[in-house]
Design an enzyme around this catalytic site. Structure first.
Site, PDB file in Angstrom:
ATOM      1  N   ASP A   1       0.808  -1.222   0.000  1.00 38.14           N
ATOM      2  CA  ASP A   1       0.000   0.000   0.000  1.00 38.14           C
ATOM      3  C   ASP A   1       0.841   1.272   0.000  1.00 38.14           C
ATOM      4  O   ASP A   1       0.633   2.174   0.838  1.00 38.14           O
ATOM      5  CB  ASP A   1      -0.929   0.022   1.236  1.00 38.14           C
ATOM      6  CG  ASP A   1      -1.786  -1.221   1.371  1.00 38.14           C
ATOM      7  OD1 ASP A   1      -2.302  -1.674   0.344  1.00 38.14           O
ATOM      8  OD2 ASP A   1      -1.934  -1.736   2.496  1.00 38.14           O
TER       9      ASP A   1
ATOM     10  N   GLU B   1     -11.462   0.883  -2.969  1.00 35.31           N
ATOM     11  CA  GLU B   1     -10.702   1.316  -1.785  1.00 35.31           C
ATOM     12  C   GLU B   1      -9.486   2.132  -2.221  1.00 35.31           C
ATOM     13  O   GLU B   1      -9.362   2.481  -3.388  1.00 35.31           O
ATOM     14  CB  GLU B   1     -10.308   0.096  -0.926  1.00 35.31           C
ATOM     15  CG  GLU B   1      -9.642  -1.014  -1.691  1.00 35.31           C
ATOM     16  CD  GLU B   1      -9.507  -2.332  -0.922  1.00 35.31           C
ATOM     17  OE1 GLU B   1     -10.201  -2.544   0.089  1.00 35.31           O
ATOM     18  OE2 GLU B   1      -8.692  -3.163  -1.349  1.00 35.31           O
TER      19      GLU B   1
END
Ligand SMILES: *[C@@H]1O[C@H](CO)[C@@H](O)[C@H](O)[C@H]1NC(C)=O
Ligand SMILES: *[C@@H]1O[C@H](CO)[C@@H](O)[C@H](O)[C@H]1NC(C)=O
Ligand SMILES: *[C@@H]1O[C@H](CO)[C@@H](O)[C@H](O)[C@H]1NC(C)=O
Ligand SMILES: *[C@@H]1O[C@H](CO)[C@@H](O)[C@H](O)[C@H]1NC(C)=O
Ligand SMILES: *[C@@H]1O[C@H](CO)[C@@H](O)[C@H](O)[C@H]1NC(C)=O
Length: 569
Positions: free
Chosen positions: A34, A205
């Site tokens: 991420d 997301e």
């Protein structure tokens, strides 16, 4: 201290054609998912990235690079429990700090994130004016977010927007991107509003907003973080939408036959020359998706983004080329470059290396460098808890463990240990550790009135436990080695510390660690296995980790191609 200073050489293959340099992915290998990255001209033309860490501590590593290829660990956003105490009190191994967003605005670095599973409002903003200094990262400013993967975007009119993935319809796998504004310094928010579902490949997301040429662009991760992971984009004339989808979604995903799968969760930034780049996470599993102990790593790809048009992102491969800045290892800070090998002898007065990592908050008194009478050692005092969880497990009680991330497909990790256990359950040794539910340990344990060598693994399909008498010559010190010798297996071996034959004790298929959101650590531990917090300490010496090859591609015949690890002979 580091005995060797090998950095970055294998990561740079030299100029290929006009201004294009070849480089290797991943740029930040191992459990570093991420990525959120920025370029900050005011800080000597440096690029910075922050990544997820879940319940590992210190949390949210921050890396800096001048050349986009060599990334130095410079600080951790949460490096003191007091910054956000609830982060150490989580039971689930896949809770904790998910995807941070890192941004720089008017002299300050901002990280916004949510501590998933922690009681609300363990979410909000950390800031610093010096990203090279752990102590300069602020305490958490609480901001009510209500979901995960929050973004922070500073609009030209001074409004601060946040977009986040919010779970809806009482279904943990259905999300929607919602938006709110944040007021600083109070942290107060406006009510959340539905913004978009992107292309409707659930769950949307990882949102990031950018303003460019009169458009607000919204980049999303969709499809979940496994094989369907992808990157989509939309844009609007206003930050509040409505957002119109781009013509070529998904704008990035894995190539079907590639070693590099799960490509998604991207962020975009420009370098000093104005060239655009993107980062994302990717898993070096190949399409079979069976063997991937390092899980989600950070990759880099060139981006072309002409004025007023949609960005075009290059595919992610092991060998890439692009208009990289010149090689430059002159990055401040005392942390290692992420691809550096380790050789630590723990001389008196030296700190724990910056990349050494605990599982939840450590009890610092259990980790001592070179205590009196034990020069050049790291002393581990046992915890009551072993590396597994059990019904009475208390996350705040601490598990005596410290490790470093596996960052090379092939590597050797070795350490020597002096340990004289004398009561039932006392145990210390080495481990490949993913989570309490999945680890493989080789250590010395006191059982049936004497120290024994024990290999024990936890998890589905774990290999059988091995218990044997201590090998001859190991009474005054034992040497352990973990060797990832091919794409699928580790061998665990032990032998006398002062030389002599190393004996293979167990083979571990790395599917034991190929699950969930995090990646595996190589490290050491000490425990009484439930017999209290007091017990015989273990002294670890001569810690080495050396990469022996990085998987870079899969051949047509299905075999894995390697490029050299940094510092590899
Ligand atoms: C830790 O979390 C548990 C609930 O999971 C709670 O009962 C306990 O009070 C918390 N302890 C601290 C010190 O926050
Ligand atoms: C997103 O999808 C969910 C599930 O289909 C739906 O309930 C929700 O209204 C959608 N939101 C938007 C903004 O389209
Ligand atoms: C790695 O070695 C193990 C043990 O010898 C073997 O079973 C496995 O097939 C090997 N994996 C590869 C990819 O060659
Ligand atoms: C490792 O274990 C997995 C799951 O049991 C299995 O599918 C895979 O074939 C094994 N790999 C090797 C090389 O034996
Ligand atoms: C790990 O600790 C728990 C709790 O004390 C205990 O039940 C379990 O048997 C221990 N595991 C081993 C291998 O000793």
């Amino acid at each position: 201290m580091r005995a060797t200073a090998v950095a970055g050489l294998a990561g740079l293959a030299g100029l290929s054609c006009a201004g294009e340099t070849t480089y290797h992915n991943p740029i930040i290998p191992g459990f570093h998912p991420d990525p959120s990255c920025i370029f900050v001209p005011e800080w000597d033309n440096t690029h910075f990235c922050a990544v997820s860490s879940f319940i590992a501590f210190p949390a949210m590593p921050v890396f800096a690079s001048k050349d986009l290829v060599n990334w130095k660990l410079i600080s951790h956003v949460q490096n003191r429990p007091s910054q956000s105490p609830t982060a150490g009190n989580l039971t689930r191994s896949s809770g904790g700090w998910y995807a941070p967003t890192l941004r720089y605005h008017e002299g300050k670095f901002y990280v916004i994130n949510v501590d998933v599973d922690a009681p609300s409002p363990s979410s909000g903003i950390f800031t610093t004016t010096d990203p090279y200094d752990d102590a300069a990262w602020s305490d958490l400013l609480p901001v009510e977010i209500g979901g995960y993967d929050p973004d922070i975007f500073f609009d030209e009119d001074g409004t601060i927007y946040s977009q986040a993935a919010i779970t809806i319809n009482d279904d943990p796998f259905t999300t929607e991107i919602q938006q709110f504004t944040i007021e600083l310094p109070s942290g107060n928010t406006t009510p959340r509003k539905s913004l978009t579902n992107g292309t409707n490949v659930q769950p949307p997301e990882g949102p990031h907003m950018y303003y460019k040429d009169g458009w607000y662009y919204l980049l999303l991760a969709e499809g979940g973080t496994a094989l369907d992971h992808q990157v989509t984009i939309s844009r609007s004339r206003k930050p509040t939408g409505p957002f119109k989808l781009g013509p070529a979604n998904p704008i990035l995903t894995a190539e079907p036959d590639s070693l590099f799968q799960t490509v998604g969760h991207a962020d975009l930034f420009q370098d000093a020359e104005g060239n655009w780049w993107g980062v994302a996470l990717s898993t070096r599993s190949g399409p079979e998706y069976v063997h991937w102990p390092m899980n989600r790593e950070t990759v880099l790809y060139p981006v072309s983004w002409p004025k007023g048009e949609w960005p075009v992102l290059d595919h992610v491969r092991g060998t890439m080329s692009g208009p990289l800045p010149p090689q430059n290892l002159d990055v401040p800070g005392t942390g290692p470059f992420v691809k550096d090998p380790d050789h630590y002898t723990f001389p008196r007065g030296s700190p724990l290396p910056r990349h050494f990592t605990f599982w939840r908050f450590p009890h610092e008194e259990k980790y001592t460098i070179s205590p009196p009478g034990h020069a050049n050692s790291l002393r581990l005092s046992p915890s009551n808890a072993n590396l597994s969880q059990f019904p009475a497990f208390d996350p705040l009680a601490g598990q005596t463990f410290v490790g470093r991330r596996q960052v090379d497909t092939l590597f050797k990790y070795s350490v020597d240990m002096e340990f004289a256990p004398s009561s039932k359950g006392e145990e210390a040794g080495v481990t490949m550790f993913l989570a309490s539910e999945r680890h493989a340990d080789l250590g010395v344990v006191y059982s049936k009135g004497a120290p024994h060598l024990r290999f024990r693994a936890n998890g589905p399909d774990a290999p059988a436990t091995v218990v044997k008498p201590l090998p001859k010559g190991c009474e005054d010190g034992i040497s352990f080695q973990i060797h990832a010798f091919n794409f699928t297996h580790y061998s665990f071996s032990a032998g006398p510390r002062h030389g002599g034959r190393m004996e293979d004790i167990a083979l571990v298929n790395n599917t034991l660690f190929s699950t969930s959101f995090t990646g595996v650590f190589a490290g050491i531990y000490a425990t009484t296995n439930g017999n209290g917090e007091e017990g015989t300490p273990a002294y670890f010496k001569n810690w080495r980790y050396q990469g022996l090859g990085q998987a870079g591609a899969i051949d047509k015949d299905g075999s894995v191609e390697y490029y050299p690890s940094n510092g590899q002979e």
